[in-house]
Design an enzyme around this catalytic site. Structure first.
Site, PDB file in Angstrom:
ATOM      1  N   ASP A 122       0.810  -1.207   0.000  1.00 34.83           N
ATOM      2  CA  ASP A 122       0.000   0.000   0.000  1.00 34.83           C
ATOM      3  C   ASP A 122       0.850   1.266   0.000  1.00 34.83           C
ATOM      4  O   ASP A 122       0.518   2.248  -0.658  1.00 34.83           O
ATOM      5  CB  ASP A 122      -0.926   0.014   1.216  1.00 34.83           C
ATOM      6  CG  ASP A 122      -2.013  -1.041   1.118  1.00 34.83           C
ATOM      7  OD1 ASP A 122      -1.949  -1.873   0.193  1.00 34.83           O
ATOM      8  OD2 ASP A 122      -2.916  -1.041   1.965  1.00 34.83           O
ATOM      9  N   CYS A 131       2.399  -7.161   4.755  1.00 30.02           N
ATOM     10  CA  CYS A 131       1.712  -5.917   4.418  1.00 30.02           C
ATOM     11  C   CYS A 131       0.202  -6.058   4.636  1.00 30.02           C
ATOM     12  O   CYS A 131      -0.324  -7.156   4.824  1.00 30.02           O
ATOM     13  CB  CYS A 131       2.032  -5.527   2.982  1.00 30.02           C
ATOM     14  SG  CYS A 131       1.706  -3.789   2.620  1.00 30.02           S
ATOM     15  N   ASP A 132      -0.484  -4.923   4.548  1.00 28.03           N
ATOM     16  CA  ASP A 132      -1.836  -4.777   5.087  1.00 28.03           C
ATOM     17  C   ASP A 132      -2.828  -5.885   4.725  1.00 28.03           C
ATOM     18  O   ASP A 132      -3.486  -6.441   5.597  1.00 28.03           O
ATOM     19  CB  ASP A 132      -2.425  -3.447   4.616  1.00 28.03           C
ATOM     20  CG  ASP A 132      -1.674  -2.251   5.165  1.00 28.03           C
ATOM     21  OD1 ASP A 132      -0.663  -2.451   5.857  1.00 28.03           O
ATOM     22  OD2 ASP A 132      -2.090  -1.120   4.887  1.00 28.03           O
ATOM     23  N   GLU A 174      -7.372   3.636  -0.813  1.00 29.95           N
ATOM     24  CA  GLU A 174      -7.196   4.435   0.393  1.00 29.95           C
ATOM     25  C   GLU A 174      -6.818   5.855   0.008  1.00 29.95           C
ATOM     26  O   GLU A 174      -6.080   6.076  -0.950  1.00 29.95           O
ATOM     27  CB  GLU A 174      -6.105   3.827   1.279  1.00 29.95           C
ATOM     28  CG  GLU A 174      -6.474   2.463   1.827  1.00 29.95           C
ATOM     29  CD  GLU A 174      -5.382   1.819   2.637  1.00 29.95           C
ATOM     30  OE1 GLU A 174      -5.666   0.814   3.309  1.00 29.95           O
ATOM     31  OE2 GLU A 174      -4.237   2.309   2.602  1.00 29.95           O
ATOM     32  N   SER A 232      -6.158   4.908   4.862  1.00 29.70           N
ATOM     33  CA  SER A 232      -5.020   4.210   5.434  1.00 29.70           C
ATOM     34  C   SER A 232      -5.098   4.274   6.950  1.00 29.70           C
ATOM     35  O   SER A 232      -5.679   5.199   7.526  1.00 29.70           O
ATOM     36  CB  SER A 232      -3.726   4.874   4.969  1.00 29.70           C
ATOM     37  OG  SER A 232      -2.632   4.474   5.760  1.00 29.70           O
TER      38      SER A 232
END
Length: 567
Positions: free
Chosen positions: A84, A125-126, A447, A473
């Site tokens: 991201d 990661c996210d 985001e 985010s």
């Protein structure tokens, strides 16, 4: 007589008919003894495109060693990650949320396609973190998840900085507040090595969520990416996966309504990422656990913010770990009877895990008590109203405002809004409206960090509001409303707003409203042409459901056709 238990993987390796499969397995280096043992998938999202997943291939070797030590045979797979922090503010960000579904699907397909017995997932990661939980919930095979860990914070002028400060420096640079030299200094000092973004942003929020759901062992996800103890945690996860297989402990044993309530409470108590709402709904969907948007309001309203963490607070994830980590947050909530005892992947209950963990260091300042919180209520609120009939999420982290009213500044994309901010086109009091960025309309529900950080960098963070059918985010702070449902591309009321319409956001009454006559505009609205017509994004746009239900791809959900009728 053999005491060997039947294995799920016998379907691909046992008996005369499976000689071809065994021949191929031998070519990978497995011998008779290894083939005879349980097959444990070790799935990771390693990539060298960013620090977030950079250490996962090494951790996979430790996890494999743990599987072998406990009597299993590890079978390693790699799947994708979309970072991201790199994709933010670009068309590439459309791939981020879509990757959550693809990662979950690919884990399922790799494991089911080889009839494996148990699973270890290593993520960074996210979107890789909720995807891991979704896959385990869907397959319900014995398994464990380990987060690769937070990046250490950078240091500039004696202060800890993270990627958050870089995004905000872009806004400050655009406003002429800092020069190119200072921007370069912030950029070069913010990210010192491996690990995911270092505040209570989405990755660290979701790592805490997986611990509270019982899918990750207590304390393991808190260990920073570069800490020597991380490899030992991965080794132990290999052993734990084998223990789950032996004892028949499965993910849905942990994924109970109580564990989801606990997870929502920990998100609220740490003013964590609002993406956790979206991801918990999706995990619950896979686990067949009833969870609705309104449940998050109950959690936030009944839980104070007790962790002083970025983006709204002072400290980073590494500093939280030094102060006792997830354990300390959970202990304070347990003391206040705000969480419930639930099963965990270790076989111990949550409260037993808390009891056996080390005490927090004396004098730590990151986690407060419930009796002396930072804020009286959690870091988000669920709003409804004539602009969000299905609901939306108001982010409350980092400010004290509960009300904003102002004229709509309507933008059809994130890029349009960012350009307006950077060209000094946004004034105090404005309500930025960014639409057609929802799950289907984006597609991919991008985001808005580039916009929100630019607002903060230009000194407008406390003077404007932003509403969107996209997401934020975890690094976003300010008066921000996201996940507006229905989204604009599906005919949601946000599609009918016009420049200058009065928009009212009220956390007390939990309303997102306008006085504009939206009904009179309905007949003029047309379903917009899709931005993408082929490939993964187009497929996602056709299948994805409402953000109010987790934005999952499930054909049983409401899917409008191009005419606006239900397909």
């Amino acid at each position: 007589m053999s005491t060997r238990k039947p294995q799920r993987s016998d379907a691909i390796k046992a008996g005369p008919d499976r000689a071809p499969a065994r021949a191929m397995l031998r070519a990978t280096g497995l011998d008779d003894a290894a083939i005879d043992k349980p097959f444990v998938a070790v799935v990771h999202t390693w990539s060298n495109v960013s620090p977030c997943n950079l250490n996962l291939r090494d951790l996979a070797q430790s996890a494999c060693a743990g599987v072998r030590a406990a009597g299993g045979t590890p079978i390693e797979f790699n799947t994708i990650a979309v970072t991201d922090g790199i994709a933010m503010g670009t068309p590439g960000m459309r791939a981020s949320l879509v990757s959550r579904e693809l990662i979950a699907d690919s884990i399922e397909l790799a494991v089911e396609g080889h009839c494996l017995d148990a699973v270890v997932v290593l993520c960074g990661c996210d979107k890789t973190i909720p995807a891991a939980a979704m896959a385990l919930a869907r397959m319900n095979l014995p398994g464990v998840v380990l987060y690769g860990g937070s990046i250490d914070h950078g240091t500039l002028d004696g202060k800890a900085i993270t990627i958050q400060e870089v995004f905000e420096a872009v806004g400050a640079h655009g406003a002429g507040k800092i020069g190119c030299e200072q921007l370069a200094k912030v950029e070069s000092h913010a990210c010192p090595g491996a690990g995911a973004c270092g505040g209570q942003f989405t990755a660290n929020t979701m790592a805490m969520v997986l611990t509270s759901l019982g899918l990750s062992p207590m304390g393991f996800n808190d260990i920073p990416a570069t800490h020597p103890a991380k490899a030992e945690a991965a080794f132990r996860c290999g052993e734990i996966a084998m223990a789950c297989l032996e004892k028949d402990i499965r993910p849905r044993d942990m994924l109970t309504p109580a564990s989801f309530r606990n997870a929502a409470r920990l998100v609220a108590a740490t003013a964590g990422s609002t993406n956790a709402v979206l991801h918990l709904l999706a995990i619950a969907h896979e686990a067949n656990v009833p969870l609705v948007l309104e449940d998050f309001e109950d959690a936030a309203r009944g839980t104070p913010v007790i962790a002083d963490l970025k983006p709204g607070g002072r400290f980073t994830a590494v500093e939280l770990t030094a102060a006792g980590g997830t354990t300390q947050v959970a202990r304070e909530l347990q003391t206040a009877r705000m969480i419930e005892d639930t099963p965990t992947v270790t076989g111990l209950s949550l409260f037993d895990e808390l009891k056996s963990a080390m005490a927090a260091p004396e004098g730590q300042q990151v986690v407060r008590t419930v009796a002396a919180p930072i804020k009286a209520r959690g870091g988000f609120s669920i709003l409804y109203g004539n602009l969000a009939p299905e609901g939306c999420v108001l982010k409350l982290a980092g400010h004290g405002r509960l009300h904003h009213e102002g004229p709509a500044r309507v933008f059809e994309s994130e890029e349009e809004a960012f350009a307006a901010v950077q060209s000094d086109g946004i004034k105090p009091g404005d309500v930025l409206v960014i639409r057609n960025e929802g799950p289907a309309g984006g597609p991919g529900m991008r985001e808005m960090l580039a916009v929100t950080a630019a607002l903060v960098g230009r000194g407008l963070g406390n003077d404007v509001a932003l509403i969107t059918d996209g997401r934020f985010s975890g690094a976003t702070h300010g008066f921000m409303v996201g996940h507006i449902a229905p989204e604009a591309a599906r005919g949601g009321p946000i599609a009918l707003l016009r420049e200058g319409d009065l928009v009212r956001i009220d956390a007390d009454s939990r309303r997102l409203e306008t006085d504009a006559d939206l009904d009179s505009r309905r007949a003029l609205w047309r379903v917009p042409e899709p931005k993408v017509t082929r490939g993964a994004l187009a497929k996602y746009a056709r299948l994805v459901g409402s953000a109010a239900r987790g934005a999952v791809t499930d054909e049983s959900l409401h899917i409008p056709s191009r005419s606006g009728e239900t397909a």
